[in-house]
Design an enzyme around this catalytic site. Structure first.
Site, PDB file in Angstrom:
ATOM      1  CG  ASP A   9      13.685   4.505   1.939  1.00 16.51           C
ATOM      2  OD1 ASP A   9      14.783   5.187   2.523  1.00 16.51           O
ATOM      3  OD2 ASP A   9      13.914   3.750   0.894  1.00 16.51           O
ATOM      4  CD  GLU A  67      10.432   6.264  -0.598  1.00 14.09           C
ATOM      5  OE1 GLU A  67      11.451   7.014  -1.290  1.00 14.09           O
ATOM      6  OE2 GLU A  67       9.893   5.321  -0.939  1.00 14.09           O
ATOM      7  CD  GLU A  78      17.822   5.160   0.969  1.00 15.18           C
ATOM      8  OE1 GLU A  78      18.960   5.345   0.405  1.00 15.18           O
ATOM      9  OE2 GLU A  78      16.396   5.361   0.409  1.00 15.18           O
TER      10      GLU A  78
END
Length: 272
Positions: free
Chosen positions: A91, A93, A89
């Site tokens: 990310d 955010e 993953e």
């Protein structure tokens, strides 16, 4: 065999060509004939969408305008994920904040199920005031996170020293959700629901990525027939390296590599 390039000429794909709503269906609104998507969060639900295909390499880009005003506890996420047991993953955010306080951008890298590689920074503009481009370059040499055209994070392929590197096909996802348990001031500052619904806006649904559904791994997606795999993208050039060093010096607020209480011995991918 090089896989399939998902891209609509002109870079003006509508949402439905490459993406599906994945949750919070009644909290998603299509604008401008599908060229803009609005995600909403209220007390009942957040919302999210994801790409129809998985990708094995690419230069993934999304234009995002974050929720404005008092967005403490609200998380807007844009990421790639493999949906596997030991998942990969990448990310972005965005952690909301009280009005007038800076939004934090947190990035993370998971490889073969291992994450805990958080870096946090403030931005040099208000990400709720207008759309900005957030991009992830992913090839077999490096992963680079960009804000507009400025690289803010580099994760090199260090499999030669035993560090796992994202190598599973990943889908592109975006979501708006309640992160008040951790996102702002370590979870002490909660969502002010009187400001709901919170809304994030997304544009840019064309995808520069290699999709190969027939293969269980991403090897065909490392072909240099894809421009993001060519030598130019193996390392940052000198101008981008300077921009990267400058932005980290000015705006980085946390780096797992420097967190000695957490990692008395820096993880092997960190500068030693």
């Amino acid at each position: 065999m090089g896989g399939v390039l998902a891209r609509r000429n002109g870079g003006d794909a509508s949402f439905d060509q490459n993406y599906d709503i994945t949750w919070g269906y009644d909290h998603v609104k299509s604008l401008d004939e599908g060229r803009q998507i609005q995600l909403s969060l209220d007390h009942s639900s957040g919302s999210g969408f994801g790409s129809k295909l998985g990708f094995g390499s690419g230069f993934i880009n999304m234009r995002i305008k974050l929720p404005g005003k008092d967005s403490a506890g609200v998380v807007t996420a844009f990421y790639l994920t493999s949906h596997s047991n030991n998942h990969d993953e990448l990310d972005f955010e965005f952690l909301g904040n009280r009005e007038g306080k800076p939004i934090t951008l947190q990035t993370n890298v998971f490889a073969n199920g291992r994450g805990n590689r958080e870096q946090r920074m403030h931005l040099w503009f208000d990400p709720a005031a207008d759309f900005h481009s957030y991009k992830i370059l992913w090839n077999q040499y490096q992963i680079v996170f960009y804000v507009d055209d400025t690289p803010i994070r580099v994760f090199k392929n260090h499999t030669n020293i035993g560090v796992s590197y994202p190598s599973q096909p990943m889908q592109i996802e975006a979501s708006l959700w309640n992160g008040e348990s951790w996102a702002t001031d370590g979870g002490h500052t909660k969502i002010n629901w009187s400001h709901a619904p919170f809304q994030a806006h997304f544009q840019g649904f064309d995808i520069n990525g290699c999709s190969d559904h027939q293969q269980p791994n991403v090897q065909p997606c490392y072909s240099t027939s894809y421009w993001w795999n060519t030598r130019k993208y193996w390392t940052l050039d000198s101008a981008r390296k300077r921009a990267y060093e400058n932005v980290r010096k000015k705006y980085l607020t946390y780096d797992y590599c420097s967190d000695r209480p957490r990692y008395p011995k820096p993880p092997p991918e960190c500068p030693q």
